[in-house]
Design a protein around this motif. Sequence first.
Motif, PDB file in Angstrom:
ATOM      1  N   VAL A  72      16.286  53.453 -50.153  1.00  0.00           N
ATOM      2  CA  VAL A  72      14.944  54.079 -50.284  1.00  0.00           C
ATOM      3  C   VAL A  72      14.002  54.305 -49.103  1.00  0.00           C
ATOM      4  N   TRP A  73      13.601  55.400 -48.664  1.00  0.00           N
ATOM      5  CA  TRP A  73      12.659  55.524 -47.751  1.00  0.00           C
ATOM      6  C   TRP A  73      11.245  55.488 -48.160  1.00  0.00           C
ATOM      7  N   HIS A  74      10.439  54.786 -47.493  1.00  0.00           N
ATOM      8  CA  HIS A  74       9.115  54.722 -47.810  1.00  0.00           C
ATOM      9  C   HIS A  74       8.075  55.737 -46.928  1.00  0.00           C
ATOM     10  N   LEU A  75       7.211  56.607 -47.265  1.00  0.00           N
ATOM     11  CA  LEU A  75       6.623  57.649 -46.559  1.00  0.00           C
ATOM     12  C   LEU A  75       5.052  57.486 -46.707  1.00  0.00           C
ATOM     13  N   SER A 110       9.241  54.323 -43.155  1.00  0.00           N
ATOM     14  CA  SER A 110       9.519  52.886 -42.980  1.00  0.00           C
ATOM     15  C   SER A 110      10.839  52.642 -44.203  1.00  0.00           C
ATOM     16  N   PRO A 111      11.996  51.861 -43.924  1.00  0.00           N
ATOM     17  CA  PRO A 111      12.825  51.566 -44.757  1.00  0.00           C
ATOM     18  C   PRO A 111      12.370  50.492 -45.705  1.00  0.00           C
ATOM     19  N   HIS A 112      11.267  50.037 -45.451  1.00  0.00           N
ATOM     20  CA  HIS A 112      10.793  48.800 -46.141  1.00  0.00           C
ATOM     21  C   HIS A 112       9.722  49.201 -47.220  1.00  0.00           C
ATOM     22  N   ASP A 113       9.424  48.383 -48.106  1.00  0.00           N
ATOM     23  CA  ASP A 113       8.502  48.340 -49.175  1.00  0.00           C
ATOM     24  C   ASP A 113       7.069  48.078 -48.515  1.00  0.00           C
ATOM     25  N   TRP A 114       6.291  48.942 -47.845  1.00  0.00           N
ATOM     26  CA  TRP A 114       5.103  48.671 -47.077  1.00  0.00           C
ATOM     27  C   TRP A 114       3.979  49.199 -47.816  1.00  0.00           C
TER      28      TRP A 114
END
Length: 284
Positions: A97-100, A135-139
């Motif tokens: 999942v990508w996070h935008l 980001s690829p991270h849950d940010w």
Amino acid sequence: MDVDVPTRTVVEALVGPDGTVDAGELYDVAGVLGMSDQQVRLCLKRLVAEGKFSQDGRGRRAVLRMTPDALRAAEPDVEFVRFMYRQDAGEVTWDGVWHLVAFGVPESQRPARDALRDAIVRFGGAALHGGLYVSPHDWEELVEGEASRLGVVDSVTFLTSSDLRVGVERDPVALAARLWPLTDVAARHERLAEVARLRLRLLGEELDRTALLRIAVEVAAEFTRAVEPDPLLPPELLPRPWVGAQARALVARCWAALARRSDELPALFRTYAGVVADAAFGVA
């Protein structure tokens, strides 16, 4: 291989468990690193003026105390390092999942807009278009916290996608290589790995406390220089083998060796040695 160590890095690295720095030891370690007493004095003056330290006494007999705000500001770095080593060890995997994050902060709030953009990049985000980062991270919690602090959270949009395409490219590994400066990140870690290997050899010799602290500070300075621009992408998005993981494993061995050699390491190294203890696996 010499390491360029900023003077303030020496000061911050020598903070003890009680939040203090012994000025005599600071001047000794700085001297071994080729820094003049005047250079150290000017740095201390700046740190006090910035509100990061208070100072009791003068010269080599002084005691420096890190302020509560400065101590709190240093705490997130420990979690950052912990995540880094957990990911290197394969304990954190990417779910695809990508996070935008998109923001449209008005010109009237330009300082807040610039500060938010800088924070997003610091958190490892890559720009897709003006005001749109990925980001690829849950940010989300990190970005929302920063946006709230800056008073612009209502201008921020969050979304996720498992189907990111830039132009005609949608392969995740190719996208990562396109969006993040991985060549530069790899070069920094290659240097870090060489510095760590050389210091590990030195740690096999008889060294006094000042020499041990010099090695600790040099490794910390090169480590910071390598990881600050590193977005810490999941292994699934990186070339294999990834030099970043190899270099950080060598640093973990350095910290472990330092911890074995001294029961009185400054707080920074005691904390990091504990965080990365499980990561000190063998690397040639």
